[in-house]
Design an enzyme around this catalytic site. Structure first.
Site, short mmCIF file in Angstrom:
data_model
loop_
_atom_site.label_atom_id
_atom_site.label_comp_id
_atom_site.label_asym_id
_atom_site.label_seq_id
_atom_site.Cartn_x
_atom_site.Cartn_y
_atom_site.Cartn_z
N ASP A 1 2.33 5.52 4.54
CA ASP A 1 1.26 4.66 4.02
C ASP A 1 1.10 3.44 4.92
O ASP A 1 2.08 2.78 5.27
CB ASP A 1 1.65 4.23 2.58
N GLY B 1 -2.23 -4.68 -5.50
CA GLY B 1 -1.56 -5.59 -6.44
C GLY B 1 -2.19 -5.51 -7.82
O GLY B 1 -3.11 -4.71 -8.03
P1 13P Z 1 -1.26 -0.90 -5.72
O1 13P Z 1 0.09 -1.46 -5.42
O2 13P Z 1 -2.26 -1.94 -6.05
O3 13P Z 1 -1.22 0.22 -6.69
O4 13P Z 1 -1.78 -0.27 -4.33
C1 13P Z 1 -1.01 0.71 -3.71
C2 13P Z 1 -1.63 1.12 -2.44
O5 13P Z 1 -2.82 1.16 -2.30
C3 13P Z 1 -0.71 1.50 -1.37
O6 13P Z 1 -1.36 1.75 -0.18
#
Ligand code: 13P
Length: 279
Positions: free
Chosen positions: A81, A175
């Site tokens: 990611d 977030g």
């Molecule tokens: P959140 O932490 O807001 O769920 O987002 C996760 C995300 O998009 C990781 O790339």
């Protein structure tokens, strides 16, 4: 079974649903998510932030993810990611990732294209698809959110890079939202029509269910969930600490945090329409 990014996204594309992509951080979050995936018979993505591929953590975590994915009866993709450069992408491939995100969205368009295209070509040599990003998805704490992805830019980016799927900025942020977000669903539709590839929704924690469903109907095929995983794990830990009869043996201590993560994963799997899709 361990599958690559293009296979799992292809399943969602064909069935017109969305793959939940859970950020995992330790063995317990992996266990919670995979327990849920098995129970719901759902394909899932387990993804790690680049910092978790470092020698100290990656050495323990990555082989566990690969082994667990191989053992699973449902399709599981192991994804990097927000890889910021070739360096992190290479390290993720070395640790067994079957999907790579190259996030060049902090750079200008031409640099983003050049970086992403290079990783797409490299990953193609080992049969792995790449997620790109255009329009920078920031944090809920950012002052402004003014670089919404445009259909024109998305189309040019996909044509120039050959990405498998594309992360877009359409009113989402990373977030916990301070107030419910308002996703620009018409924009999702227009981007999808213009660029022709499955789209990715980052910042999936806390987006109301009706908006998630509308975004999927418009072309979102992967939704990232990170903060909610952390909160579920923390809540499970808190509930254990507050339990006067708790055991201090760590495997037993961790049962509730795993259970809370599993419950959260079951809810998200149902929300994105992935339940039963691995049958
Ligand atoms: P959140 O932490 O807001 O769920 O987002 C996760 C995300 O998009 C990781 O790339």
């Amino acid at each position: 079974m361990l599958v690559n990014l293009q296979t799992i996204i292809g399943m969602a594309e064909q069935g017109k649903y969305c793959i939940p992509a859970f950020n995992v951080y330790n063995t317990e979050t992996i266990m919670g998510v995979l327990d849920a995936a098995e129970e719901a018979k759902a394909p899932v993505i387990l993804q790690l932030y680049p910092r978790l591929f470092n020698e100290e953590v990656g050495f323990y975590l990555c082989p566990s993810i690969v082994a667990a994915a191989q053992r699973a009866s449902v399709p599981v993709c192991f994804h990097l990611d927000h890889g910021p450069s070739e360096w992190e992408a290479t390290r993720a491939l070395r640790w067994g990732c079957t999907g790579i995100m190259l996030d060049g969205s902090a750079h200008d368009f031409d640099k983003n294209v050049a970086m992403t295209k290079h990783i797409v070509d490299t990953c193609a040599a080992v049969g792995i698809g790449v997620e790109g990003e255009i329009g920078h998805v920031g944090s809920v704490n950012d002052e402004v959110m003014d670089e919404f992805t445009t259909p024109e830019e998305a189309a040019a980016f996909v044509k120039a890079t050959g990405v498998t799927c594309l992360a877009v900025l359409i009113g989402n942020a990373h977030g916990h939202y301070k107030k419910p977000p308002k996703l620009d669903i018409d924009r999702v539709k227009a981007i999808r029509e213009a660029c022709g590839v499955p789209l990715v929704l980052h910042g999936g924690s806390g987006i109301p269910e009706d908006q998630v469903k509308a975004a999927i109907a418009a072309g979102i095929r992967k939704m990232n969930i990170g903060t909610d995983v952390c909160c579920a794990f923390a809540e499970g830990t808190k509930a254990t600490i507050e339990d006067p009869g708790r055991s201090i043996a760590i495997d037993i201590f961790m049962k509730k945090p795993i259970q809370y993560v599993k419950q959260l994963a079951l809810e998200k799997i149902a929300m994105v329409g992935a339940a039963g899709k691995a049958e």
